[in-house]
Enzyme design. Structure first.
Site, PDB file in Angstrom:
ATOM      1  N   CYS A  32      -4.784   2.314  -3.636  1.00  0.00           N
ATOM      2  CA  CYS A  32      -3.557   2.876  -3.035  1.00  0.00           C
ATOM      3  C   CYS A  32      -2.377   1.931  -3.222  1.00  0.00           C
ATOM      4  O   CYS A  32      -1.536   1.782  -2.311  1.00  0.00           O
ATOM      5  CB  CYS A  32      -3.741   3.204  -1.557  1.00  0.00           C
ATOM      6  N   LYS A  41     -10.397  -0.897  10.498  1.00  0.00           N
ATOM      7  CA  LYS A  41     -10.480  -2.131   9.688  1.00  0.00           C
ATOM      8  C   LYS A  41     -10.717  -3.348  10.572  1.00  0.00           C
ATOM      9  O   LYS A  41     -10.820  -4.466  10.103  1.00  0.00           O
ATOM     10  CB  LYS A  41      -9.193  -2.312   8.881  1.00  0.00           C
ATOM     11  N   ASP A  98       3.178  -4.562   8.007  1.00  0.00           N
ATOM     12  CA  ASP A  98       1.951  -3.799   7.842  1.00  0.00           C
ATOM     13  C   ASP A  98       0.819  -4.821   7.958  1.00  0.00           C
ATOM     14  O   ASP A  98       0.557  -5.583   7.018  1.00  0.00           O
ATOM     15  CB  ASP A  98       1.962  -3.113   6.469  1.00  0.00           C
ATOM     16  N   HIS A 148       0.877  -1.173   0.000  1.00  0.00           N
ATOM     17  CA  HIS A 148       0.000   0.000   0.000  1.00  0.00           C
ATOM     18  C   HIS A 148       0.921   1.232   0.000  1.00  0.00           C
ATOM     19  O   HIS A 148       2.036   1.177   0.532  1.00  0.00           O
ATOM     20  CB  HIS A 148      -0.823  -0.042   1.291  1.00  0.00           C
ATOM     21  N   GLN A 164      -4.274  -5.494   6.878  1.00  0.00           N
ATOM     22  CA  GLN A 164      -5.242  -6.433   6.288  1.00  0.00           C
ATOM     23  C   GLN A 164      -5.089  -7.837   6.861  1.00  0.00           C
ATOM     24  O   GLN A 164      -5.565  -8.810   6.260  1.00  0.00           O
ATOM     25  CB  GLN A 164      -5.085  -6.471   4.752  1.00  0.00           C
TER      26      GLN A 164
HETATM   27  N1  PLP Z   1      -1.686  -0.716   4.615  1.00  0.00           N
HETATM   28  C1  PLP Z   1      -2.592  -1.512   4.052  1.00  0.00           C
HETATM   29  C2  PLP Z   1      -2.196  -2.884   3.609  1.00  0.00           C
HETATM   30  C3  PLP Z   1      -3.899  -1.049   3.874  1.00  0.00           C
HETATM   31  O1  PLP Z   1      -4.800  -1.827   3.308  1.00  0.00           O
HETATM   32  C4  PLP Z   1      -4.230   0.251   4.314  1.00  0.00           C
HETATM   33  C5  PLP Z   1      -5.585   0.789   4.082  1.00  0.00           C
HETATM   34  O2  PLP Z   1      -6.309   0.367   3.221  1.00  0.00           O
HETATM   35  C6  PLP Z   1      -3.244   1.030   4.913  1.00  0.00           C
HETATM   36  C7  PLP Z   1      -1.990   0.517   5.049  1.00  0.00           C
HETATM   37  C8  PLP Z   1      -3.539   2.413   5.418  1.00  0.00           C
HETATM   38  O3  PLP Z   1      -4.451   2.329   6.479  1.00  0.00           O
HETATM   39  P1  PLP Z   1      -5.011   3.678   7.132  1.00  0.00           P
HETATM   40  O4  PLP Z   1      -5.546   4.488   6.000  1.00  0.00           O
HETATM   41  O5  PLP Z   1      -6.082   3.183   8.060  1.00  0.00           O
HETATM   42  O6  PLP Z   1      -3.884   4.331   7.836  1.00  0.00           O
END
Ligand code: PLP
Length: 415
Positions: A373, A235, A209, A132, A212
Site C-alpha cells: 500500500c 497492529k 501516522d 501508506h 507502525q
Molecule cells: N499507515 C501505515 C503506516 C500502515 O502501515 C497501515 C497499515 O498497514 C495503515 C496506515 C492503515 O492501517 P489500517 O488498515 O489498520 O487502517
C-alpha cells in the site's frame, strides 16, 4: 565470522511471551509457523481473546445509553479502555482519545474535518514520499474538493526524508503536515521531532501516522507536542476494526463534527442540532465496544511487559536480521535508513517478490510481498514490490534464522 549480537534483552522473556499467543503455536504445511507479517497485523495474546469472550458472554450491551446493569458495566469498561490508552500515549486528557475503526479511519476523519473547517482554495497540505496510501488518498480527496494542493517531502535512495526540502515546502499556505512516524514499506523511523518543531515554528499543526510506531517504541504525545496521531488496534496486539485518533483538545473542540448520528449530539431538532462534548462528538453511532475493550486489554498487556523493553529488544532483533539477511547472496535491501524499526524490505537478484513469497510460505514462513500500500515508494525505486519481513515483540532469533534458511533455499530454486 558474522558478529552475532546478544539479542536476549534480560527484561524480556520471549519464550514466556510466545506462550501467551495461541496462534504462534499453529503449524503451517506441517511446519512450525514463522510469523513475520507483523506490520500487516499482529497476533493476539490470550488475555485479549479472553476479554472479547468475557464481553460477549457476560456483559454484551450498548454503551452510554442504558440505565440497566449490563449497559453500565459495558460503558465503564469502554471508558476504562480509553483511560488505559490515554495513559499509554500520555494524553493530557482522556477525551482527546477517540475510538475509530483504525488508522485509515482516523486519517480520513482529520482530512475531512480539516477540509470542511480549515482549508481554503490554494492552501497546502504536506505529506511525505513514503506514506501508506491511507495517508495520501484522504488528503488528495480533500484537496480536490477544496481546491487545495498536496505537497510531498521527497526521500533519498536510503529511504530517508530530505529534510532540507521539507523546510523549503513549509510556507504561509501550509495548513497541516501529515507524515508517517515509521514507514511500513521501508521501516524508516522519521525525524518526527524535527518535523514537528519546524511546522510549529510556523504555527502549522502536525498529524503523525503512528500505525507502525506505537507497537515498537514509547510514544508520548505531550513530549512530542504532536497535534494528532492515528494508529490501529490490530497492529498493537489488539482486535481488528478498532483504532485511535488522538487530537489535542483545543483542535478537536474547534474542528467541525465528522459523522452525524447517535451519541455525537446534545440536542436535535429539525431546525438545529447541537453537538456533544469530546470524545463523543467524534464517536457517532454504536462503536466497536468489544474492540475498544479488547484494545484496552492489549495495551495493558504491552504496558505490563513494558514498551521500552519491547523497543530495546526489537532494536537488537532488527539489527540481527539485517546482519543475517546480508549474508544471502544477491540480496539487496530496499531502503537503508540509519534508524529502522519493525520491518525490513528486500529483493533477491531479479526474482519477483511474489515467487519468493510463495516459496517462503511453503516453508512455513509468513512474510508479505507486493507494494505494501505504498505504490509511490515502489515507483521511486523502480520495482514492482518488495519482500517484507516485519517483527513483533514475540519474534525471536530462530524466526530470523529460519527466514534466512528459507530465503536461501527459495532463491536457489528460483535462480
Ligand atoms: N499507515 C501505515 C503506516 C500502515 O502501515 C497501515 C497499515 O498497514 C495503515 C496506515 C492503515 O492501517 P489500517 O488498515 O489498520 O487502517
Amino acid at each position: 565470522m558474522q558478529h552475532v549480537p546478544d539479542i536476549a534483552a534480560p527484561a524480556l522473556d520471549i519464550d514466556k511471551i510466545r506462550k501467551d499467543f495461541p496462534l504462534l503455536q499453529e503449524k503451517v504445511y506441517g511446519k512450525p509457523l514463522v510469523y513475520l507479517d507483523n506490520s500487516a497485523t499482529t497476533q493476539k495474546p490470550q488475555v485479549v481473546l479472553d476479554t472479547l469472550e468475557r464481553y460477549y458472554k457476560h456483559y454484551n450491551s450498548n454503551v452510554h445509553r442504558g440505565v440497566h446493569h449490563l449497559s453500565q458495566v459495558a460503558s465503564e469498561e469502554y471508558e476504562a479502555a480509553r483511560h488505559i490508552i490515554a495513559g499509554f500515549i500520555n494524553a493530557a486528557h482522556s477525551e482527546e482519545v477517540i475510538f475509530t475503526k483504525g488508522t485509515t479511519d482516523s486519517i480520513n476523519l482529520i482530512a475531512n474535518v480539516f477540509g470542511r473547517g480549515v482549508i481554503k482554495p490554494g492552501d497546502e497540505v504536506i505529506v511525505s514520499a513514503m506514506e501508506h496510501h491511507s495517508n495520501i488518498v484522504p488528503w488528495q480527496i480533500m484537496c480536490e474538493d477544496r481546491g487545495a494542493v498536496l505537497k510531498v517531502i521527497p526521500m533519498d535512495e536510503n529511504g530517508e526524508l530530505m529534510m532540507s526540502e521539507y523546510t523549503k515546502l513549509l510556507s504561509d499556505k501550509t495548513r497541516i503536515v501529515s507524515v508517517a512516524y515509521v514507514s511500513n514499506s521501508l521501516g524508516t523511523v522519521n525525524p518526527v521531532r524535527e518535523i514537528i518543531a519546524q511546522a510549529h515554528a510556523r504555527n502549522i499543526p502536525v498529524m503523525l501516522d503512528a500505525a507502525q510506531a506505537v507497537q515498537h517504541m514509547p510514544l508520548d504525545v505531550q513530549e512530542l507536542d504532536v497535534d494528532f496521531i492515528a494508529f490501529s488496534g490490530h497492529k498493537l496486539y489488539g482486535p481488528t476494526g478498532i483504532g485511535i485518533l488522538y487530537g489535542k483538545r483545543e483542535w478537536l473542540d474547534k474542528l467541525p463534527p465528522y459523522q452525524g448520528g447517535g451519541d455525537m449530539i446534545k440536542t436535535v431538532t429539525f431546525a438545529k442540532t447541537t453537538y456533544n462534548v469530546l470524545p463523543f462528538k467524534y464517536e457517532a453511532g454504536t462503536p466497536d465496544i468489544s474492540g475498544a475493550i479488547g484494545l484496552g486489554a492489549a495495551v495493558k498487556y504491552v504496558q505490563e511487559i513494558g514498551i521500552e523493553h519491547i523497543h530495546a529488544y526489537e532494536e537488537q532483533l532488527v539489527q540481527y536480521a539485517v546482519e543475517q539477511l546480508s549474508t544471502v547472496e544477491g540480496l539487496r535491501f530496499i531502503g537503508n535508513p540509519k534508524h529502522r524499526s519493525g520491518a525490513i524490505s528486500f529483493l533477491v537478484d531479479t526474482i519477483h517478490p511474489y515467487d519468493l513469497g510463495e516459496l517462503l510460505d511453503k516453508q512455513g514462513v509468513a512474510i508479505r510481498t507486493g507494494h505494501h500500500c505504498a505504490e509511490p515508494v515502489m515507483d521511486f525505486f523502480c520495482i514492482p514490490g518488495t519482500v517484507r519481513a516485519s517483527f513483533g515483540m514475540y519474534t525471536n532469533k530462530e524466526d530470523i534464522d529460519r527466514l534466512v534458511v528459507a530465503v536461501n533455499r527459495a532463491a536457489g530454486m528460483l535462480r
